[in-house]
Structure formats: C-alpha cells, structure tokens
Design a protein around this motif. Structure first.
Motif, PDB file in Angstrom:
ATOM      1  N   MET A 189     -71.813  17.073  32.870  1.00  0.00           N
ATOM      2  CA  MET A 189     -73.226  17.323  33.169  1.00  0.00           C
ATOM      3  C   MET A 189     -73.996  17.887  31.976  1.00  0.00           C
ATOM      4  O   MET A 189     -75.227  17.896  31.987  1.00  0.00           O
ATOM      5  CB  MET A 189     -73.360  18.219  34.402  1.00  0.00           C
ATOM      6  CG  MET A 189     -72.872  17.549  35.689  1.00  0.00           C
ATOM      7  SD  MET A 189     -73.574  15.900  36.017  1.00  0.00           S
ATOM      8  CE  MET A 189     -75.247  16.365  36.498  1.00  0.00           C
ATOM      9  N   VAL A 190     -73.295  18.344  30.939  1.00  0.00           N
ATOM     10  CA  VAL A 190     -73.978  18.672  29.684  1.00  0.00           C
ATOM     11  C   VAL A 190     -74.644  17.404  29.142  1.00  0.00           C
ATOM     12  O   VAL A 190     -75.729  17.459  28.568  1.00  0.00           O
ATOM     13  CB  VAL A 190     -72.994  19.269  28.652  1.00  0.00           C
ATOM     14  CG1 VAL A 190     -73.593  19.294  27.251  1.00  0.00           C
ATOM     15  CG2 VAL A 190     -72.591  20.683  29.077  1.00  0.00           C
ATOM     16  N   GLY A 191     -74.008  16.257  29.369  1.00  0.00           N
ATOM     17  CA  GLY A 191     -74.600  14.983  28.958  1.00  0.00           C
ATOM     18  C   GLY A 191     -75.859  14.639  29.719  1.00  0.00           C
ATOM     19  O   GLY A 191     -76.668  13.828  29.266  1.00  0.00           O
ATOM     20  N   GLU A 194     -77.921  19.032  29.557  1.00  0.00           N
ATOM     21  CA  GLU A 194     -77.687  19.891  28.385  1.00  0.00           C
ATOM     22  C   GLU A 194     -77.102  21.253  28.739  1.00  0.00           C
ATOM     23  O   GLU A 194     -76.228  21.752  28.064  1.00  0.00           O
ATOM     24  CB  GLU A 194     -78.964  20.152  27.567  1.00  0.00           C
ATOM     25  CG  GLU A 194     -79.401  18.998  26.723  1.00  0.00           C
ATOM     26  CD  GLU A 194     -80.526  19.407  25.789  1.00  0.00           C
ATOM     27  OE1 GLU A 194     -80.661  20.600  25.439  1.00  0.00           O
ATOM     28  OE2 GLU A 194     -81.283  18.496  25.416  1.00  0.00           O
TER      29      GLU A 194
ATOM     30  N   TRP B  23     -80.114  12.707  22.655  1.00  0.00           N
ATOM     31  CA  TRP B  23     -79.447  11.416  22.753  1.00  0.00           C
ATOM     32  C   TRP B  23     -80.414  10.312  22.329  1.00  0.00           C
ATOM     33  O   TRP B  23     -81.622  10.399  22.621  1.00  0.00           O
ATOM     34  CB  TRP B  23     -79.018  11.164  24.193  1.00  0.00           C
ATOM     35  CG  TRP B  23     -77.862  12.002  24.609  1.00  0.00           C
ATOM     36  CD1 TRP B  23     -76.550  11.621  24.636  1.00  0.00           C
ATOM     37  CD2 TRP B  23     -77.885  13.371  25.055  1.00  0.00           C
ATOM     38  NE1 TRP B  23     -75.761  12.662  25.069  1.00  0.00           N
ATOM     39  CE2 TRP B  23     -76.550  13.741  25.333  1.00  0.00           C
ATOM     40  CE3 TRP B  23     -78.887  14.321  25.237  1.00  0.00           C
ATOM     41  CZ2 TRP B  23     -76.195  15.005  25.786  1.00  0.00           C
ATOM     42  CZ3 TRP B  23     -78.548  15.585  25.682  1.00  0.00           C
ATOM     43  CH2 TRP B  23     -77.221  15.923  25.950  1.00  0.00           C
ATOM     44  N   ARG B  39     -83.926  11.587  23.538  1.00  0.00           N
ATOM     45  CA  ARG B  39     -84.050  12.257  24.841  1.00  0.00           C
ATOM     46  C   ARG B  39     -83.360  13.622  24.769  1.00  0.00           C
ATOM     47  O   ARG B  39     -82.200  13.724  24.366  1.00  0.00           O
ATOM     48  CB  ARG B  39     -83.367  11.397  25.911  1.00  0.00           C
ATOM     49  CG  ARG B  39     -83.527  11.902  27.342  1.00  0.00           C
ATOM     50  CD  ARG B  39     -82.705  11.071  28.327  1.00  0.00           C
ATOM     51  NE  ARG B  39     -81.299  11.349  28.185  1.00  0.00           N
ATOM     52  CZ  ARG B  39     -80.383  10.456  27.842  1.00  0.00           C
ATOM     53  NH1 ARG B  39     -80.700   9.197  27.636  1.00  0.00           N
ATOM     54  NH2 ARG B  39     -79.114  10.805  27.701  1.00  0.00           N
ATOM     55  N   ARG B  41     -83.354  17.737  26.947  1.00  0.00           N
ATOM     56  CA  ARG B  41     -83.511  18.215  28.325  1.00  0.00           C
ATOM     57  C   ARG B  41     -84.962  18.386  28.730  1.00  0.00           C
ATOM     58  O   ARG B  41     -85.287  18.492  29.907  1.00  0.00           O
ATOM     59  CB  ARG B  41     -82.734  19.513  28.551  1.00  0.00           C
ATOM     60  CG  ARG B  41     -83.304  20.768  27.890  1.00  0.00           C
ATOM     61  CD  ARG B  41     -82.469  21.987  28.313  1.00  0.00           C
ATOM     62  NE  ARG B  41     -83.031  23.254  27.875  1.00  0.00           N
ATOM     63  CZ  ARG B  41     -82.819  23.818  26.702  1.00  0.00           C
ATOM     64  NH1 ARG B  41     -82.065  23.208  25.803  1.00  0.00           N
ATOM     65  NH2 ARG B  41     -83.361  24.987  26.409  1.00  0.00           N
ATOM     66  N   PRO B 116     -70.893   9.912  34.640  1.00  0.00           N
ATOM     67  CA  PRO B 116     -71.195  10.738  33.461  1.00  0.00           C
ATOM     68  C   PRO B 116     -72.238  10.079  32.543  1.00  0.00           C
ATOM     69  O   PRO B 116     -72.981  10.774  31.869  1.00  0.00           O
ATOM     70  CB  PRO B 116     -69.841  10.851  32.757  1.00  0.00           C
ATOM     71  CG  PRO B 116     -68.836  10.705  33.844  1.00  0.00           C
ATOM     72  CD  PRO B 116     -69.445   9.683  34.780  1.00  0.00           C
ATOM     73  N   ARG B 120     -77.523  10.134  33.425  1.00  0.00           N
ATOM     74  CA  ARG B 120     -78.479  10.477  32.377  1.00  0.00           C
ATOM     75  C   ARG B 120     -79.802   9.740  32.556  1.00  0.00           C
ATOM     76  O   ARG B 120     -80.801  10.114  31.948  1.00  0.00           O
ATOM     77  CB  ARG B 120     -77.877  10.120  31.007  1.00  0.00           C
ATOM     78  CG  ARG B 120     -76.597  10.886  30.718  1.00  0.00           C
ATOM     79  CD  ARG B 120     -75.998  10.438  29.399  1.00  0.00           C
ATOM     80  NE  ARG B 120     -74.727  11.124  29.150  1.00  0.00           N
ATOM     81  CZ  ARG B 120     -74.018  10.992  28.040  1.00  0.00           C
ATOM     82  NH1 ARG B 120     -74.455  10.190  27.070  1.00  0.00           N
ATOM     83  NH2 ARG B 120     -72.888  11.643  27.879  1.00  0.00           N
ATOM     84  N   LEU B 419     -73.353  14.829  43.507  1.00  0.00           N
ATOM     85  CA  LEU B 419     -72.669  14.788  42.204  1.00  0.00           C
ATOM     86  C   LEU B 419     -71.224  14.373  42.419  1.00  0.00           C
ATOM     87  O   LEU B 419     -70.475  15.103  43.061  1.00  0.00           O
ATOM     88  CB  LEU B 419     -72.674  16.164  41.559  1.00  0.00           C
ATOM     89  CG  LEU B 419     -73.750  16.499  40.557  1.00  0.00           C
ATOM     90  CD1 LEU B 419     -73.414  17.794  39.854  1.00  0.00           C
ATOM     91  CD2 LEU B 419     -74.004  15.389  39.572  1.00  0.00           C
ATOM     92  N   PHE B 420     -70.827  13.222  41.887  1.00  0.00           N
ATOM     93  CA  PHE B 420     -69.446  12.763  41.985  1.00  0.00           C
ATOM     94  C   PHE B 420     -68.973  12.810  43.441  1.00  0.00           C
ATOM     95  O   PHE B 420     -68.094  13.599  43.803  1.00  0.00           O
ATOM     96  CB  PHE B 420     -68.532  13.616  41.092  1.00  0.00           C
ATOM     97  CG  PHE B 420     -69.033  13.734  39.673  1.00  0.00           C
ATOM     98  CD1 PHE B 420     -68.888  12.673  38.790  1.00  0.00           C
ATOM     99  CD2 PHE B 420     -69.678  14.882  39.236  1.00  0.00           C
ATOM    100  CE1 PHE B 420     -69.362  12.775  37.494  1.00  0.00           C
ATOM    101  CE2 PHE B 420     -70.156  14.988  37.936  1.00  0.00           C
ATOM    102  CZ  PHE B 420     -70.000  13.940  37.063  1.00  0.00           C
TER     103      PHE B 420
END
Lengths: 429, 429
Positions: A189-191, A194, B23, B39, B41, B116, B120, B419-420
C-alpha cells in the motif's frame, strides 16, 4: 435513553431531584443509615438510605432517583437523599474480590478468569483507558503526517514472517494462516498511498509462556515511502510515540493517576546507538563477551534503558543496525557494513516496544535475500509482484499496543492490559 | 527524508528549482518533446523532457529536479522544465492495464489478482480513501458520545453466533475459531465502560459466492448500556452514520468526486417501519404472500429503499422488529409481541449495511433463550458469567465498513472496496 445525570455532573444539580444509574459499587450499613456508592462511567456517587431499606448486593445495576444535597465528605461533595431505588438487573453474584477496595489483591489467573467482573475495578479498567487513548494518539499523529488508514487481511496464504509460530486455519478445505503482521500489505500500500497505517490484531503461535508473549496482540503499524534511510523511519516513529503520550495526557490523565503512573518525556530526538556499540558498552560494563550475539537479551535491554536514562535523561532509546541475519528477509542491509541492517528497535523502560527499519524495495534484492536464506520464493510470488511495479525506498515500524501500555502503566504482566488475553493456556473467556 | 515538494504544492514554487518524487504515471512522446506525468500522494505533476532523453516505463519511481514554470495546460497550472531525472527503483513491469486512463476497463479478477499495481489507479484508490474517512468518522462520532475504544480477541473457544459459517483453527493442538463478531466481548465491556466500540476484522466462512459476502470484513461495532429500548440504539447508530458521512465530506471529497459519488443526506431522524408493516406494504405492492417470511429478501430491501426515498425522501431506512427466531439468541424480544424482536437493520441504497438491536441483559433470560433454541449453555459459560454480575439494559449495532463504502461509492461488488478480499476462491495476494 434512560434519562439520567452522570455522577460527575451531580454538583451542578444541588437542590434538584434527579435520577442516576449505575452499578452498586459499595454498600455500607451503619447503625441508623446505609450508604450506597453507585459507580457509573463518569465516577462514583453516594446515596443515603434509611437503615432497614432493602438493597441488593454489590454490582447489581440500580436506578436511583433522589434529591441532590451538598455533603463535603461524599465523593464529588454531593449525595442523593430521599432516594427511590429501582433494580435494573437481577441481584448480582458477588465478584471474585471486592471491587471497591483500592488495591487489587487477587492473583492474575483469578482476574483473567473472571474478567467481565474484575475489569470493572477502577484500577484494572484504567489500563484499558490508557490503551484506548494511546491508539487514538497514534492515529492522530499519523493522520497529521499525511498517512492513510488501511484494513488488511488477517487470513493469508503465506506465513508473513517465515514459517515459525504461525496459526494454521482450515480455509474452505485449503490450508491458510493467521497473519503474523500486516507487513506485506502495508508495503504494497506504500505503492498506492505512499504513507499508510493500520491498527489491528496480529497473531503469533508463541510457544513461550512469558510475561510479555501473547498469541494475539494489537499492532500499531506504519509504513511509508521516499525515505533516505531508517533514520527517517525513526523520526516518524518518535512522532507517533510522542502523539501517543500526548493523547494519554489529554484523554486518560485520571486513569494514569489511578495507576500512579507517569508519562515519559519524549525527547525531540530520542537517543540512539548502534547495535555493535550497544554490545561493546554492555560487554565493557558487565565483562560478558557478547560481541557475537545476534540479538539483545532482556537483561541487555534493561541495561541499555538504564544507560539512556543516565547518559541522556531519556526513558526511550533506539538501538539501530541489528545484525542482518537476526532480522526478517525484507530488511535493508547497511551498504557500508552488510553484516548489519537498517533495522531498529525502540526500547522503553527496559523492554522493546517498537521494531522497525528500512525495507528492501528492488525486486532483484528480494530474490537475492530469499536465496541467501535458502527460502523458496514461490510462496512469496504475490508479495514480490509489488516490487516489480516500481517501489520507492521505504520503511516502517510496528508498536505493540499492549507492551507499550504495560510499560506505561507499570503492569508487571502484559496480560493485565490485554482484553481477554490469548496464550498457550488461555482461550477463554 | 528525501527532500521534495508534493505535486499539489508546486504552484507555490514558480520560478524555483525543486525536487519532486513519485511514480511515472504516464509518458507521452511527441515529436520534439516528451511529457512525463508524475504521480505522488497529493496528485499529478507534469515534467517536460527534450525528445531523445532517456526515460523508463510507466510505474517506475522517479526523482525529478527541475524548474517550476507556469503552464496553464498542465495539471495544477505548472510544469517542471530543464529536468534532471533519477530513477529510484528498477524499471517497472507494465501494470495489467494503463493506470493513466480515466476509466478502469479491466475485469474484477484482473484487478484483484494484481491489486498491488491496480489499486494505484486513482479511481480504485479512491474507494479506500472513502473507507478510511468513514472509519475515522465512526470513531469521532462515538468518542464524542463518551464511548471507549476496545480491542477484543479474534480467536475464540466458542463460535459467537452459533456454529455455522465459522473458521476452525488449530490452537496449540486444541480446536478454536475465528471470531464472527466481537459480540460477547463488547457486551461484557458494557459492564466496564458502559459505552464501547471496536473497529476490527470479523470472519465468516461464507460458502456463498455473491457480490456482497466476504470471508473477512471490517466491522464497526458499538455497544452501550442504560437504554430504554432499541430506539435508543437506532439514535446512536444514526449519529455514527452521520459522523461517517461528515468525515467523508471533510476528508475524502476529491475521492468522492473521482468516483462521481454522492453522499446521502442523513436525516435527524431516519425513517423506520416495523418488519410486519414492511412485509404488508411489500405484499400489497407486489401481490406476493410474504407474511410468513422470517427475513427480507434482497429484492425486498431494494423495494423498501425505493419506498423510503419516495415517502420520506431518505436514502436510509430502519426496519425494526425482525422476527425473534430469525435473530441471534441474545436478541431482546418485543414484550408486547414476543414473536418479534427488538432487533433492527439499517438499509441504505438497496442493501442492509447495519444490524443491531437491544440484547437480553438478565442471566435467566439467556438460559431460557438458549433452551428455547435447543442450544447447549455449557460452551457459553464464559459469556454468561457477564450477566450474573449485573448488567444494565443495553444494545448495539455493527456496520459493515466495506458494504457501506460500496453503497456510498456505487461499487457494484464489495470486493472493489475491500483491500485484498478473501472469499471462497480467493486467498491471495
């Protein structure tokens, strides 16, 4: 809602007839009069009955209508007279020890076996107020720093930290595990964000029956990207711990008073020393030859805390650069001293309460690290895909809420500040 | 910390050389120039390269130093020129679909298998910002109402809601289960704090493969004492939901815009109707004979939401008084109509998102309720001790965070905002 005045607000109602509600905390029969002490979430209130009036046993839930009169000796300086008492629950069984006595004299197993009753004791309850305030402070500090809260899976296909100490679960006929930490997910989740944090349960099948090991604990996890090295992680960790202390000061000061507990001063820069330096200092002071030890023993952690107090006047101290092979495979090695890592621990009043560090962020480094440890990369495929899609240098840390709370409140055993703890022997209540 | 300016703050730095990091969201090669969209946060930033300069693939993590100049067409009205680009990660593999395209065209399994990378995408990410803001709003609303946060065990010796749909776990060689809810523990803690809440995972071994069932979800749980009946619980539930909506408005408004999602108006009094009344209305409108049905079918929930919108202009509606035998054994019966209960659901945009009610609070009522259902009281002994020590009339509710978020953001499948997610078929990533 039952219309009632909380005990703490009674002084504003002197001369009025009001209703209070709560548990019969204590009943004192004197010759001509009986005092009922009623406990509600805000404190205690005294009710005066004529001798001979019927009353129930302690812990019975009551509703009392009465006239508020000033009474300097009563809790809060007021008491209820001319009362009409209504019983809201059946008569209560007596708790395993008197909840009104200031000191808790029962042994820990008794306290834990009867937790629904015993945690009502103001001193036992206070630890959980401190824990709640601490969790709130952690979140506030990280919210302020631009972190996003996440909720990650606790059932996983691959044991997060390797195979040891993991609970197995039957997942629709397939094997699965309880998450030992949200490590992979917070890194992934940092991806996305951040900066992320999670407050949630972590599970370890700890075969150790010690005062600080639990099968489930509450992990305050943070992870964030675009760091230079682990010192950036330590700076955010310091702010999180300072935020926790501030929140306890604001939200749980009476609980801390009840426990005669003191908050630490959290220095703007928590002192730190390298693992090898720590080992050398301890070796020099104690005469032990520990230069080849991979980790700090509990006695070493206590020694370092005394040292930090003496040398820096701090109850908190970071130990940096733990040997790489003593840390999980995702730990970033020190490029100048590859035997050591960019992992750290934070010690507080004799115990490690935080572990953290910089993580590997390149896909090829993960493959290498797994190979160096003889670990099969296949079960980690889902995790490793994170690093093939571009990850910044990042790191994070995890604070054990119950360990922190135990150190803060002076609880000798972490189970005292764990709600319905789970360990080798304990699965209920 | 890598010294950097966030994309959203660039307009304050026109004329300066600054560093940004993030990114590579998109790369557009024109004849004489290449645009990089970075990109981070906080949003997007444009970098202008001379044609022929080397660049990496999308999702590679970059560090760009450059001169900030005004550029009305660029995102935020500024762009970086004369850049020096440093690659912080290895070149990234392309994500399974272009993250820079506004619409997500990939199918759900692709999105979830590659979470993952795919999360994004600003639109997929937005759902999790809404979830985080909702959880924060829940806590703020209850903190304000005097509630205390708790963290309860997720490994239990007795299946909370009866034996069905429960995950088994090997607990140091003994059988144990994953908690289906914190029900018993939050009730026990009413005896300690009067008012408690928990935000944590709940586990159901759901054999149903539907768009709204998950093996793990995030449960926003509240429980409190000294109520008159379930209408007091509904009033606090209303305030919690209003707090969640307020928090989304304050903390996730741009995420809501991204999703073209609208917040509901939460009325000061959410309209309600009794289960029997709901069944009669639906029967009259559709011609179905459903008066003997124990529960609402999904189509009935949708019908009632349309009815509430039409009759009361509300997107939220409470259904009260569910038949007693359709609710768990701890549910309080309606004293005037004992076939019905003091249990309720809250429906929102066609689906139940909250379930709650008044609970039994007398020890003898629990023994009777278990006997009436032919349930063995022995495994519940640890739980039942709560009620032999004096408990006030109390109740509570649980909000499914992911269901709420799905309804709020218009996600067709709750997995999009989980999430997941974990379900019958899915255990990774």
């Amino acid at each position: 809602m039952i219309s009632r005045v909380l005990s703490a607000d009674l002084p504003e109602h002197v001369g009025e007839r009001v209703t209070i509600a709560g548990w019969l905390h204590r009943r004192r029969d004197l010759k001509s009069v009986t005092f009922l002490i009623i406990r509600d979430r805000a404190g205690l209130a005294q009710v005066v009955l004529r001798a001979g009036d019927e009353t129930a046993g302690e812990e019975t839930v009551l509703h009392v209508e009465g006239l508020v009169v000033a009474s300097p000796q009563a809790p809060g300086g007021v008491e209820l007279t001319e009362p009409v008492v209504i019983q809201l629950s059946g008569p209560a069984q007596p708790p395993p020890f008197d909840l009104y006595r200031p000191a808790v004299t029962a042994a820990l197993p008794t306290i834990l076996d009867h937790a629904p009753a015993t945690l009502r004791h103001p001193q036992l309850r206070a630890g959980f107020e401190v824990a709640a305030a601490s969790a709130a402070g952690f979140r506030t500090a990280l919210d302020r720093a631009g972190f996003t809260e996440i909720f990650t899976p606790k059932i996983v296909g691959t044991a997060t930290e390797g195979g040891a100490n993991v609970f197995s679960i039957d997942y629709f006929g397939r094997p699965a595990y309880l998450a030992q930490s949200p490590q992979f997910y917070k890194q992934a989740m940092v991806g996305v964000f951040e900066r992320v944090y999670e407050v949630g349960p972590a599970f370890r099948a700890e075969p150790h029956d010690t005062a600080r090991h639990l099968a489930q604990y509450t992990s305050l996890d943070a992870e964030f990207g675009f760091i230079t090295d682990h010192f950036d992680v330590m700076a955010v960790c310091r702010d999180a711990v300072a935020g926790m202390a501030d929140s306890v000061r604001e939200r749980a000061s009476s609980a801390m008073q009840f426990l005669a507990a003191k908050l630490p001063e959290v220095p703007a820069q928590i002192p730190y020393l390298h693992f090898s330096e720590a080992m050398a200092l301890i070796g020099a002071a104690t005469g032990e030859d520990i230069t080849e030890e991979p980790d700090l023993a509990p006695a070493h952690e206590r020694w370092l805390c005394q040292w930090a107090q003496r040398e820096h006047g701090s109850e908190l101290v970071f130990v940096t650069g733990y040997p790489l092979h003593s840390k999980p495979f995702y730990t970033y090695p020190d490029p100048r001293r590859p035997r050591y890592s960019y992992g750290f621990d934070l010690l507080f009043r004799g115990t490690e309460i935080v572990t953290g560090g910089q993580r590997l962020h390149r896909h090829e480094d993960y493959l290498q690290a797994l190979a160096a440890r003889g670990m099969d990369p296949v079960p980690f495929a889902g995790f490793l895909q994170v690093f093939s899609h571009g990850m910044p240098p990042h790191g994070g840390f995890a604070i054990g809420l119950e360990r922190w709370t135990a150190r803060l409140t002076g609880a000798a055993n972490v189970r005292q500040v764990t709600l319905f703890p789970r360990d080798l022997h304990r699965l209920s209540p």
